[in-house]
Design an enzyme around this catalytic site. Structure first.
Site, PDB file in Angstrom:
ATOM      1  CB  CYS A 284      -0.902  -0.226   1.490  1.00 32.54           C
ATOM      2  SG  CYS A 284      -1.784  -1.537   1.479  1.00 32.54           S
TER       3      CYS A 284
ATOM      4  NE  ARG B  76       4.204   1.525  -1.619  1.00 31.80           N
ATOM      5  CZ  ARG B  76       5.395   0.865  -1.498  1.00 31.80           C
ATOM      6  NH1 ARG B  76       6.338   0.778  -2.117  1.00 31.80           N
ATOM      7  NH2 ARG B  76       5.359  -0.003  -0.511  1.00 31.80           N
TER       8      ARG B  76
ATOM      9  CD1 TRP C 247      -2.131  -5.705  -3.262  1.00 34.20           C
ATOM     10  CD2 TRP C 247      -2.975  -4.428  -4.719  1.00 34.20           C
ATOM     11  NE1 TRP C 247      -2.131  -6.621  -4.255  1.00 34.20           N
ATOM     12  CE2 TRP C 247      -2.821  -5.750  -5.379  1.00 34.20           C
ATOM     13  CE3 TRP C 247      -3.607  -3.618  -5.604  1.00 34.20           C
ATOM     14  CZ2 TRP C 247      -3.090  -6.125  -6.603  1.00 34.20           C
ATOM     15  CZ3 TRP C 247      -3.754  -3.943  -6.994  1.00 34.20           C
ATOM     16  CH2 TRP C 247      -3.665  -5.302  -7.238  1.00 34.20           C
TER      17      TRP C 247
ATOM     18  CG  ASN D 117       3.090  -1.027   2.948  1.00 40.84           C
ATOM     19  OD1 ASN D 117       2.327  -1.870   2.325  1.00 40.84           O
ATOM     20  ND2 ASN D 117       4.402  -0.487   2.368  1.00 40.84           N
ATOM     21  N   GLY D 118       1.675  -3.405   5.246  1.00 37.74           N
ATOM     22  CA  GLY D 118       2.368  -4.437   5.634  1.00 37.74           C
ATOM     23  C   GLY D 118       1.499  -5.350   5.985  1.00 37.74           C
TER      24      GLY D 118
ATOM     25  CD  GLU E  89       6.100 -17.387 -17.185  1.00 36.95           C
ATOM     26  OE1 GLU E  89       5.297 -18.168 -17.766  1.00 36.95           O
ATOM     27  OE2 GLU E  89       6.156 -16.240 -16.885  1.00 36.95           O
TER      28      GLU E  89
ATOM     29  CE  LYS F 212       6.668 -13.148 -17.924  1.00 38.16           C
ATOM     30  NZ  LYS F 212       5.451 -14.207 -18.010  1.00 38.16           N
TER      31      LYS F 212
ATOM     32  CD  GLU G 216       4.194 -11.889 -21.637  1.00 35.88           C
ATOM     33  OE1 GLU G 216       3.136 -11.258 -21.583  1.00 35.88           O
ATOM     34  OE2 GLU G 216       4.597 -12.564 -20.712  1.00 35.88           O
TER      35      GLU G 216
ATOM     36  CG  HIS H  33      10.792 -38.007 -30.125  1.00 35.51           C
ATOM     37  ND1 HIS H  33      10.695 -39.377 -30.721  1.00 35.51           N
ATOM     38  CD2 HIS H  33      10.974 -38.108 -28.969  1.00 35.51           C
ATOM     39  CE1 HIS H  33      11.129 -40.170 -29.522  1.00 35.51           C
ATOM     40  NE2 HIS H  33      11.333 -39.377 -28.483  1.00 35.51           N
TER      41      HIS H  33
ATOM     42  CE  LYS I   5      -0.262  -7.560 -14.684  1.00 35.10           C
ATOM     43  NZ  LYS I   5       0.810  -8.543 -15.006  1.00 35.10           N
TER      44      LYS I   5
HETATM   45  C1  AGP Z   1       1.991 -13.300 -18.447  1.00 37.87           C
HETATM   46  O1  AGP Z   1       3.237 -12.554 -18.384  1.00 37.87           O
HETATM   47  C2  AGP Z   1       0.791 -12.856 -19.324  1.00 37.87           C
HETATM   48  N1  AGP Z   1       0.751 -11.320 -19.131  1.00 37.87           N
HETATM   49  C3  AGP Z   1      -0.261 -13.673 -19.357  1.00 37.87           C
HETATM   50  O2  AGP Z   1      -0.058 -14.746 -19.898  1.00 37.87           O
HETATM   51  C4  AGP Z   1      -1.154 -13.896 -18.132  1.00 37.87           C
HETATM   52  O3  AGP Z   1      -0.396 -14.567 -17.291  1.00 37.87           O
HETATM   53  C5  AGP Z   1      -2.449 -14.499 -18.380  1.00 37.87           C
HETATM   54  O4  AGP Z   1      -3.460 -13.440 -19.257  1.00 37.87           O
HETATM   55  C6  AGP Z   1      -3.331 -14.754 -16.951  1.00 37.87           C
HETATM   56  O5  AGP Z   1      -3.422 -13.516 -16.297  1.00 37.87           O
HETATM   57  P1  AGP Z   1      -4.151 -13.694 -14.708  1.00 37.87           P
HETATM   58  O6  AGP Z   1      -3.101 -14.352 -14.102  1.00 37.87           O
HETATM   59  O7  AGP Z   1      -4.375 -12.276 -14.416  1.00 37.87           O
HETATM   60  O8  AGP Z   1      -5.378 -14.634 -14.807  1.00 37.87           O
END
Ligand code: AGP
Length: 607
Positions: free
Chosen positions: A2, A27, A74, A100-101, A480, A484, A487, A503, A602
């Site tokens: 927060c 925050r 938050w 905050n904490g 993963e 990264k 994207e 394969h 996001k």
């Molecule tokens: C991850 O870097 C991406 N931004 C995306 O794959 C994300 O993880 C996915 O959209 C799921 O989002 P969520 O965790 O908010 O459900």
């Protein structure tokens, strides 16, 4: 996480508090509030929603008060709401606190105070603070805060004011950031530098254990032993735009580096006496005894956290786990029934596909446990049980600290299940939990490779395709790492189970093709060395991510990034860090919009 702010001085406090809160909104932003002292009264205004909502309310408040505190939240304990917003006051309205904490022992303190007749109104942990300070108040606010601190366990940056002591603020810090701004005849105290930049660039860092006594004419700092300490003023050189990123160039880099604290906050209070304690799962114990199968459902990075969870739960609790991408799960007529547990993982808690999978699971009669980073999110409200990651707001579209805190929660769920089903020996569990508690400092150590990785990234900028290979959990982190890189740098990347190369995919390996090989599963290392040989024989350039102490890998790979040695089942928290940094630096070198990559959002709240 927060944002808190306090002001005492020669100017009207409200505009200063609002400016500070606006600069701290990154925050936390689910609710906000301020309290000022004027005319022997505390005037309190707080509301669910963003700072703009609070600003509208304050336009109707006529005050020249020059003492006040503010907070932008938050949520961790207690959903976002007017009553759970800070500042919190005691039941006499004489003491107010912003915090905050996480107060780990707040229930114990609350019960103790309830027995003494205190009345509480919120679901938060913070509300115990003004009541405790009131309890210890004997004419000196500083002494009351010092005594209250002795009874608190957990993390805090708090600022306290009282209607009994105009002009005075008392602040204290333990594990959450706190700075003091020094102006001309005025003082500021806040979570972070952006809040005070408009008014002063002269500041003092408050350290853990310290308490600060502030009026409009002086400030005094006391250490944990309550001795006065001399603090060094420093001059803030950041320009405004970098301040919200704590001096980092991008939110993503800041959030990568916040991971040690985020993991620490997420584990905090959930491992005691070598056992995982998940109060959120109370009432689930009997159900677990008859549990036949677990489904984990999520999207993107959260799906990868679910895949790591599968490995950990099957290894430690010996319960079969199926992991589904949410957009597939909801349309494949899944075989889910009454006796099943479905775990949905979602940082935002608003992902449409994941929410739909949650609803389908409940329709089919399963119990649903949500792992999410947002208190009050749709997923958290519709699940039967919720365990929060305490990563704080994740601003960058690419998920980093939310991911590693999801892993921490999945590991704790796996150990918790093993406790309920008695599937592993106590000393084995103790060893795993010791390692899990060491993850914050091991993550910090893994981050020290950032400069090396920044250099290595140069070789990836012009590549059209990068391969990530691994075995076991490393195969998940390979996915993963590939996600990264794709994207945020827009370079095609593919993750492949190392044992599968022969394969088909091996046909793609030719001179100079970059391959990132993850070698953090000790029992599979020999196989990985062979896979590295396999791709190098076809001309690949191999970067390995391996455990400290692995001397063989450097004979096989072209370059090696070492992560601290750890238990294989927990290694994913560390293995992913170099890959996050690699993706970040490649993206920066390519001039991409790191925090807001093209075509992405996001939170994907549409199908
Ligand atoms: C991850 O870097 C991406 N931004 C995306 O794959 C994300 O993880 C996915 O959209 C799921 O989002 P969520 O965790 O908010 O459900």
């Amino acid at each position: 996480m927060c944002g808190i702010i306090g002001y005492t001085g020669r100017r009207a406090a409200v505009p200063i508090l609002l400016e500070g809160l606006s600069r701290l909104e990154y925050r936390g932003y689910d609710s906000a509030g301020i309290v000022v002292y004027e005319g022997d009264e505390l005037k309190l205004v707080k509301k669910a929603g963003r700072i703009s909502v609070l600003k509208e309310l304050l336009e109707h408040i006529d005050t020249n008060a020059s003492l006040g505190i503010g907070h932008t939240r938050w949520a961790t304990h207690g959903a976002p709401s007017d009553v759970n917003a800070h500042p919190h006051t005691d039941d006499s309205g004489c003491f107010a606190v912003v915090h905050n904490g996480i107060i780990e022992n707040y229930m114990e303190i609350k019960e103790w105070l309830l027995k003494k007749g205190h009345k509480f109104v919120s679901d938060t942990d913070t509300e115990v603070l003004p009541h405790l300070i009131k309890y210890y108040y004997d004419g000196d606010l500083l002494a009351a805060v010092k005594r209250a601190k002795k009874q608190i366990e957990g993390s805090y940056a708090m600022v306290v004011l009282s209607k009994h002591e105009p002009k005075r603020l008392v602040a204290a810090r333990q594990d959450s950031p706190l700075i003091l701004g020094v102006g001309e005849g005025e003082y500021f105290v806040a979570s972070d530098i952006p809040a005070i930049l408009k008014y002063t660039r002269s500041a003092v860092i408050i350290d853990d254990g310290e308490t600060v006594d502030i009026t409009d004419v002086y400030f005094k700092v006391y250490n944990g032993a309550e001795l006065a300490v001399k603090k060094q003023l420093f001059n803030i050189t950041w320009e405004d735009s970098r301040a919200e990123k704590a001096g980092y160039d991008h939110f993503m880099l800041k959030e990568i580096h916040e991971q040690p604290n985020a993991i620490k906050d997420t584990v905090r209070g959930r491992i005691t006496d070598n056992r995982v304690v998940l109060k959120e799962l109370e009432g689930l114990e009997d159900f677990i005894k008859g549990l036949r199968r677990i489904h984990i459902v999520a999207c993107g990075t959260a799906y990868h956290a679910g895949m790591v969870g599968k490995y950990a739960i099957e290894l430690l609790a010996r319960i079969p786990v199926e992991v589904d991408i949410a957009s597939e799960f909801r349309y494949r007529n899944p075989i889910v029934s009454k006796g099943d547990l479905v775990i949905v993982i979602s940082q935002s808690g608003e992902t449409a596909d994941t929410l739909a999978a949650l609803r389908e699971s409940k329709r089919l009669g399963a119990k649903v446990l949500a792992v999410t980073n947002v208190v009050g999110s749709s997923v958290s409200r519709e699940a039967d049980y919720v365990i929060y990651t305490w990563a704080g707001p994740e601003i960058a579209v690419a998920s980093t600290k939310a991911f590693t805190t999801q892993l921490a929660v999945m590991y704790m769920i796996a150990v918790w299940l093993s406790q309920k089903l008695d599937t592993i020996a106590e000393e084995h569990r103790a060893e795993i939990l010791r390692e899990l508690k060491s993850m914050p400092e091991k993550a910090a150590k893994a981050l020290r490779a950032a400069d090396d990785i920044k250099k290595i990234a140069e070789a990836y900028v012009d590549k059209n395709s990068v391969f990530f290979i691994g075995r076991g959990q490393d195969n998940v982190i390979a996915s993963e790492g590939a996600l990264k890189l794709k994207e945020i740098s827009y370079i095609h990347a593919e993750a492949y189970a190392a044992g599968e190369l022969k394969h088909g995919t091996l046909a793609l390996i030719e001179e100079g093709v970059p391959v990132v090989a993850l070698v953090a599963q000790r029992d599979l290392a020999q196989k990985m060395y062979s896979n590295i040989k396999e791709v190098k024989a076809r001309g690949a350039k191999v970067l390995a991510v391996a455990l400290e102490g692995d001397e063989i890998v450097e004979k096989e790979a072209d370059e090696v990034i070492y992560i601290p040695d750890t238990h294989s089942v927990l290694s994913s928290i560390l293995t992913v860090i170099p890959l996050q940094l690699l993706a970040y630096y490649v993206s920066v070198l390519k001039g991409c919009d790191v925090d807001k990559p093209r075509n992405l959002a996001k939170s994907v709240t549409v199908e």
